[in-house]
Design a protein around this motif. Structure first.
Motif, PDB file in Angstrom:
ATOM      1  N   ALA A 235       0.855  -1.183   0.000  1.00  0.00           N
ATOM      2  CA  ALA A 235       0.000   0.000   0.000  1.00  0.00           C
ATOM      3  C   ALA A 235       0.893   1.236   0.000  1.00  0.00           C
ATOM      4  N   GLY A 236       0.439   2.281  -0.662  1.00  0.00           N
ATOM      5  CA  GLY A 236       1.247   3.489  -0.719  1.00  0.00           C
ATOM      6  C   GLY A 236       0.456   4.657  -1.272  1.00  0.00           C
ATOM      7  N   ALA A 237       1.081   5.809  -1.291  1.00  0.00           N
ATOM      8  CA  ALA A 237       0.451   7.031  -1.789  1.00  0.00           C
ATOM      9  C   ALA A 237       1.258   7.586  -2.947  1.00  0.00           C
ATOM     10  N   ASP A 238       0.570   7.987  -3.988  1.00  0.00           N
ATOM     11  CA  ASP A 238       1.199   8.618  -5.138  1.00  0.00           C
ATOM     12  C   ASP A 238       0.732  10.064  -5.223  1.00  0.00           C
ATOM     13  N   VAL A 239       1.540  10.906  -5.847  1.00  0.00           N
ATOM     14  CA  VAL A 239       1.151  12.299  -6.086  1.00  0.00           C
ATOM     15  C   VAL A 239       1.177  12.536  -7.587  1.00  0.00           C
ATOM     16  N   ALA A 240       0.000  12.513  -8.185  1.00  0.00           N
ATOM     17  CA  ALA A 240      -0.117  12.777  -9.619  1.00  0.00           C
ATOM     18  C   ALA A 240      -0.071  14.281  -9.863  1.00  0.00           C
ATOM     19  N   GLN A 241       0.626  14.689 -10.912  1.00  0.00           N
ATOM     20  CA  GLN A 241       0.822  16.107 -11.202  1.00  0.00           C
ATOM     21  C   GLN A 241       0.543  16.382 -12.677  1.00  0.00           C
ATOM     22  N   ILE A 242      -0.011  17.558 -12.972  1.00  0.00           N
ATOM     23  CA  ILE A 242      -0.138  17.985 -14.364  1.00  0.00           C
ATOM     24  C   ILE A 242       0.583  19.325 -14.535  1.00  0.00           C
ATOM     25  N   TYR A 243       1.274  19.432 -15.667  1.00  0.00           N
ATOM     26  CA  TYR A 243       2.015  20.647 -16.016  1.00  0.00           C
ATOM     27  C   TYR A 243       1.501  21.127 -17.377  1.00  0.00           C
ATOM     28  N   VAL A 244       1.560  22.432 -17.597  1.00  0.00           N
ATOM     29  CA  VAL A 244       0.973  22.984 -18.813  1.00  0.00           C
ATOM     30  C   VAL A 244       1.765  24.183 -19.300  1.00  0.00           C
ATOM     31  N   THR A 245       1.767  24.396 -20.602  1.00  0.00           N
ATOM     32  CA  THR A 245       2.305  25.606 -21.206  1.00  0.00           C
ATOM     33  C   THR A 245       1.610  25.842 -22.540  1.00  0.00           C
ATOM     34  N   ARG A 246       1.569  27.086 -22.958  1.00  0.00           N
ATOM     35  CA  ARG A 246       0.985  27.408 -24.264  1.00  0.00           C
ATOM     36  C   ARG A 246       1.958  26.969 -25.350  1.00  0.00           C
ATOM     37  N   LYS A 247       1.477  26.188 -26.267  1.00  0.00           N
ATOM     38  CA  LYS A 247       2.329  25.595 -27.297  1.00  0.00           C
ATOM     39  C   LYS A 247       2.965  26.695 -28.138  1.00  0.00           C
ATOM     40  N   GLY A 248       4.278  26.583 -28.307  1.00  0.00           N
ATOM     41  CA  GLY A 248       5.003  27.547 -29.119  1.00  0.00           C
ATOM     42  C   GLY A 248       5.380  28.824 -28.404  1.00  0.00           C
ATOM     43  N   SER A 249       5.019  28.951 -27.122  1.00  0.00           N
ATOM     44  CA  SER A 249       5.290  30.200 -26.400  1.00  0.00           C
ATOM     45  C   SER A 249       6.721  30.299 -25.896  1.00  0.00           C
ATOM     46  N   GLY A 250       7.398  29.146 -25.768  1.00  0.00           N
ATOM     47  CA  GLY A 250       8.731  29.150 -25.190  1.00  0.00           C
ATOM     48  C   GLY A 250       8.728  29.291 -23.685  1.00  0.00           C
ATOM     49  N   THR A 251       7.547  29.295 -23.086  1.00  0.00           N
ATOM     50  CA  THR A 251       7.412  29.431 -21.637  1.00  0.00           C
ATOM     51  C   THR A 251       7.539  28.061 -20.980  1.00  0.00           C
ATOM     52  N   PRO A 252       8.335  27.930 -19.932  1.00  0.00           N
ATOM     53  CA  PRO A 252       8.445  26.631 -19.259  1.00  0.00           C
ATOM     54  C   PRO A 252       7.092  26.164 -18.722  1.00  0.00           C
ATOM     55  N   MET A 253       6.971  24.858 -18.589  1.00  0.00           N
ATOM     56  CA  MET A 253       5.738  24.287 -18.053  1.00  0.00           C
ATOM     57  C   MET A 253       5.532  24.684 -16.593  1.00  0.00           C
ATOM     58  N   ARG A 254       4.272  24.788 -16.199  1.00  0.00           N
ATOM     59  CA  ARG A 254       3.902  25.181 -14.845  1.00  0.00           C
ATOM     60  C   ARG A 254       3.011  24.109 -14.230  1.00  0.00           C
ATOM     61  N   LEU A 255       3.218  23.856 -12.936  1.00  0.00           N
ATOM     62  CA  LEU A 255       2.333  22.948 -12.215  1.00  0.00           C
ATOM     63  C   LEU A 255       0.939  23.553 -12.197  1.00  0.00           C
ATOM     64  N   ALA A 256      -0.038  22.828 -12.763  1.00  0.00           N
ATOM     65  CA  ALA A 256      -1.397  23.347 -12.874  1.00  0.00           C
ATOM     66  C   ALA A 256      -2.399  22.564 -12.036  1.00  0.00           C
ATOM     67  N   GLY A 257      -1.979  21.438 -11.466  1.00  0.00           N
ATOM     68  CA  GLY A 257      -2.868  20.637 -10.626  1.00  0.00           C
ATOM     69  C   GLY A 257      -2.104  19.466 -10.043  1.00  0.00           C
ATOM     70  N   PHE A 258      -2.567  18.970  -8.895  1.00  0.00           N
ATOM     71  CA  PHE A 258      -1.937  17.813  -8.259  1.00  0.00           C
ATOM     72  C   PHE A 258      -2.948  17.132  -7.353  1.00  0.00           C
ATOM     73  N   LYS A 259      -2.705  15.855  -7.085  1.00  0.00           N
ATOM     74  CA  LYS A 259      -3.592  15.087  -6.217  1.00  0.00           C
ATOM     75  C   LYS A 259      -2.810  13.958  -5.573  1.00  0.00           C
ATOM     76  N   ARG A 260      -2.884  13.903  -4.263  1.00  0.00           N
ATOM     77  CA  ARG A 260      -2.298  12.789  -3.508  1.00  0.00           C
ATOM     78  C   ARG A 260      -3.339  11.678  -3.419  1.00  0.00           C
ATOM     79  N   VAL A 261      -2.954  10.450  -3.798  1.00  0.00           N
ATOM     80  CA  VAL A 261      -3.881   9.322  -3.858  1.00  0.00           C
ATOM     81  C   VAL A 261      -3.286   8.144  -3.105  1.00  0.00           C
ATOM     82  N   GLU A 262      -3.996   7.626  -2.123  1.00  0.00           N
ATOM     83  CA  GLU A 262      -3.550   6.456  -1.370  1.00  0.00           C
ATOM     84  C   GLU A 262      -4.242   5.204  -1.906  1.00  0.00           C
ATOM     85  N   LEU A 263      -3.444   4.183  -2.213  1.00  0.00           N
ATOM     86  CA  LEU A 263      -3.974   2.982  -2.847  1.00  0.00           C
ATOM     87  C   LEU A 263      -3.391   1.721  -2.224  1.00  0.00           C
TER      88      LEU A 263
END
Length: 737
Positions: free
Chosen positions: A649-677
């Motif tokens: 049994a353990g917990a994972d932290v799923a993360q999503i990162y996002v950037t505007r395509k072609g902008s040259g801007t680094p990706m940013r953390l846009a959401g996360f969720k800790r899930v115990e399974l």
């Protein structure tokens, strides 16, 4: 999670303040209308108890702050205490008074779990209430811009979404006890070197997208009764004198209704500060003079500060007290009993959730049952675990096995190198009663290597102390500990390093060591927490809330700005004590060239590979993300299944990162969720990207703008993971500042 409740207090019947801003402010304004000018002035400056003897007829508890009330109007006396990690009692000013010590803020942030932050806040807030305090200076949310920052350990990492959400939950937890939580330090108090004279320079859009965004999210989610402005300057103005920050941004754009208090010793003027938006001078004895006492009264009478502004200052103060319930919840007449045993479990749970497994080659951890001969080396692991220094320092339940006064430096008057009485050695012996476990202090690398070679496994405890008022000069472990670890690893291939640090450190020995754990400053139950992870009683699940660089040169600034000058001045003072103080450190700029690309974004922008990326952490089990679906349009949504594909049994932290395509801007953390399974268990998760993370701040609008078009999305395990990427189209949109 344990439910934490406040001590029982008698509430005044039918006087519970409504939570709605309008009702609270209307009630506050009605009270202010009945006050004399002197009564108003008395509420906008507070005492610093250690220096304020004889200045009040009320009991003066040694603590951070004290403001007398107005009995005829029911305005309560306010007592203020530090800080975010527990009810502080620096240098034992309240003799024998102890409290529960949470682990470092970075440990809480590493859990990626707002519930952990809320539970910790509720616990320390309940202790503050029981100890007769009704304002807690808790809620540090300054972003980690530099890996060597002296106060990095107090805060919640380098990402505005993570830091903001965790701080908001922590603040709400504190305030669930009907006391005020103070979010701090507003804003860009990012280094301790020259913190009183440094001038943080950054563009408006970059500031809105980074440090200000962290505060904005924390305030929205936690609704703190007060905001504390910082010591430093920002773009040429002292933070406590910045009309743009305090009035334009905080009060106008964000609609904040509570009060702005100064940091202790951060006020430099009367008229400018009051008209800029500062509502209260804190710890007045620490300022060069009292600015919001007789001087403010004279300024109001002369029309330099309007009566309307003074009324607003007092109204905001009362609004913060009313909304949180502090106004209507009488203080206990005497200290109340505290269930320290239950609270210790909260501190331990926070550390167990935030401890990060950085390396586990050949599954050296958890400790194998056949490991019968174990040696612990260094870090005072025989008696306790390290604590950070400064205003957040908690004298924890159980005592202080080690306490070393500082002989010099900016922190010497209020900080000591302190350990909590929580021995990893004792905890491991209790967890592994059949094993032979010994301890070597590590002062002699040769002797340590000899002991390691004779054991089945060696565990080195390495420490790095940080404190408020001073930055660490570099990212190397102090006191020759790198050489100690290298010697042990050469002698014993089965070696594990447990790091008790206040931030990232370099690891020149990493290739030699199969196991590494980042334990941060583990709090008062750090010993059992570390033992539980080492033995597998707890499956590690923390994720790094900050980037660990591979070299100091990778960071925007390799060392504290102004440090060389400060060292030169201190050397001159040491050589000629009679001349000390005649050549103070002068105002100097800190150009935040990274702008909003703080932490992991900087590394992506520069193409640098860190030692360990933001969001990184290992487990004793394994996880998979399956059936991902990304939708766009008016909002970005990522849905997927998280599956525990391992045997624990353990917990994972799923993360999503996002950037505007072609902008040259680094990706940013846009959401996360800790899930115990449980093993084999699957759970469907849907993450909605935070709109202001997807957007950019447009100063011409002004406000947030989501440019329509294609966006790149990563469903990831950390900030560098691009194993699952998607493209989605979003509709254009704008939001208010």
């Amino acid at each position: 999670m344990l439910a934490i409740t406040a001590p029982t207090v008698d509430a005044r019947p039918a006087t519970q303040a409504a939570s709605h801003h309008t009702d609270a402010r209307a009630r506050a304004a009605a009270l202010v209308a009945r006050m004399t000018l002197d009564e108003k002035i008395a509420l906008v400056h507070g005492l610093f108890p250690p220096m304020a003897r004889g200045k009040t007829k009320h009991e003066l508890i040694p603590s951070a702050g004290h403001i007398d009330g107005i009995p005829r109007l029911g305005v309560p006396l306010v007592r203020e205490t530090d800080a975010s990690l527990g009810v502080a009692n620096q240098v034992n000013q309240r003799k024998g008074d102890v409290a529960t010590a949470l682990p470092a803020g970075l440990a809480t942030a590493a859990s990626f779990d707002p519930e952990i932050a809320h539970e910790g806040g509720a616990m320390i807030g309940s202790e503050a209430r029981a100890k007769r305090f009704n304002v807690m200076l808790a809620g540090g949310v300054n972003l980690t811009r530099d890996p060597w920052g002296g106060r990095d350990f107090e805060y919640l990492g380098e990402d505005p979404l993570l830091a903001g959400r965790m701080a908001g939950a922590h603040i709400a937890g504190v305030q669930s006890n009907h006391i005020v939580s103070t979010v701090k330090h507003f804003v860009l108090n990012s280094q301790e070197t020259g913190r009183m004279v440094s001038d943080a320079r950054i563009g408006e859009a970059a500031l809105r997208e980074s440090d200000l965004l962290a505060f904005e999210i924390a305030i929205e989610q936690g609704n703190p009764g007060s905001v504390m402005c910082s010591y430093n300057m920002v773009n040429g103005d002292h933070a406590c004198e910045s009309h743009h920050l305090l009035t334009d941004v905080l009060k106008h754009d964000w609609g904040y209704q509570g009060w702005v208090m100064s940091d202790w010793g951060a006020v430099h003027s009367t008229v400018k500060a009051a008209n800029a938006g500062l509502d209260q001078e804190s710890g007045q004895e620490l300022d060069s003079e009292i600015f919001f006492g007789k001087r403010l009264k004279a300024a109001v009478e002369a029309g330099k500060v309007s009566m309307a502004r003074l009324d607003d200052m007092v109204t905001r103060y009362l609004t913060g007290l009313i909304e949180t319930g502090a106004f209507d919840t009488p203080e206990p007449k005497t200290p109340q009993p505290i269930d320290y045993a239950a609270h210790a479990k909260v501190a331990q749970a926070a550390e167990e959730a935030g401890l990060v497994l950085l390396k586990n080659e050949n599954n050296i951890l958890p400790l194998a049952a056949k490991a019968r001969n174990i040696v612990l080396i260094g870090g005072h692991a025989d008696v306790g675990v390290l604590s950070g220094g400064g205003s957040s320092q908690v004298r924890s339940v159980g005592g202080v096995p080690i306490e070393i006064p500082l002989k010099s430096g900016a922190a010497a008057s209020f900080a000591r190198v302190t350990y909590h009485d929580s021995s990893p050695l004792k905890a491991l012996r209790a967890a592994l009663p059949d094993a032979h476990i010994t301890y070597v202090d590590g002062s002699d690398p040769v002797a340590a290597a000899k002991a390691a070679k004779a054991a089945d496994i060696a565990i080195v405890f390495a420490t790095e102390w940080r404190t408020e008022a001073e930055d660490v000069p570099n990212l190397s472990l102090p006191d020759n500990q790198d050489a100690l670890i290298g010697a042990v690893a050469d002698a014993q291939p089965n070696s594990v390093v447990v790091l008790e640090t206040g931030g990232p450190v370099l690891m020149p020995w990493l290739a030699k060591v199969p196991g590494v754990i980042e334990a941060w400053y583990p709090g008062q139950r750090g010993g059992p927490a570390i033992a539980n992870v080492l033995t597998g009683m707890v499956n590690p699940s923390g994720r790094l809330p900050i980037t660990f660089p591979a070299a100091a040169s990778q960071a925007p600034r390799p060392k504290p700005v102004g440090l060389d000058t400060l060292n030169k001045l201190e050397a001159q003072a040491a050589a000629n004590p009679a001349d000390a103080g005649n050549h103070p450190l002068k105002t100097f700029p800190i150009d935040y060239v990274e702008g909003s690309n703080v932490g992991y974004r900087w590394y992506e922008l520069k193409g640098e590979k860190p030692l360990f990326p933001f969001g990184y952490g290992l487990s004793y089990t394994s996880f998979a993300y399956r059936n991902a679906k990304v939708t766009g349009g008016k909002q970005l949504t990522v849905s997927f299944d998280v599956v525990n594909t391992g045997k624990r049994a353990g917990a994972d932290v799923a993360q999503i990162y996002v950037t505007r395509k072609g902008s040259g801007t680094p990706m940013r953390l846009a959401g996360f969720k800790r899930v115990e399974l449980k093993p084999g268990e699957s759970r469907h998760v849907t993450l909605v990207a935070a709109p202001r993370i997807v957007a950019d701040y447009d100063t011409k609008l002004p406000g947030w703008r989501i440019a329509g078009g294609a966006y790149e999305v990563a469903l990831a395990r950390d900030a560098s993971d691009r194993s699952q990427t998607f493209t989605v189209n979003l509709d254009p949109a704008t939001m208010k500042p």
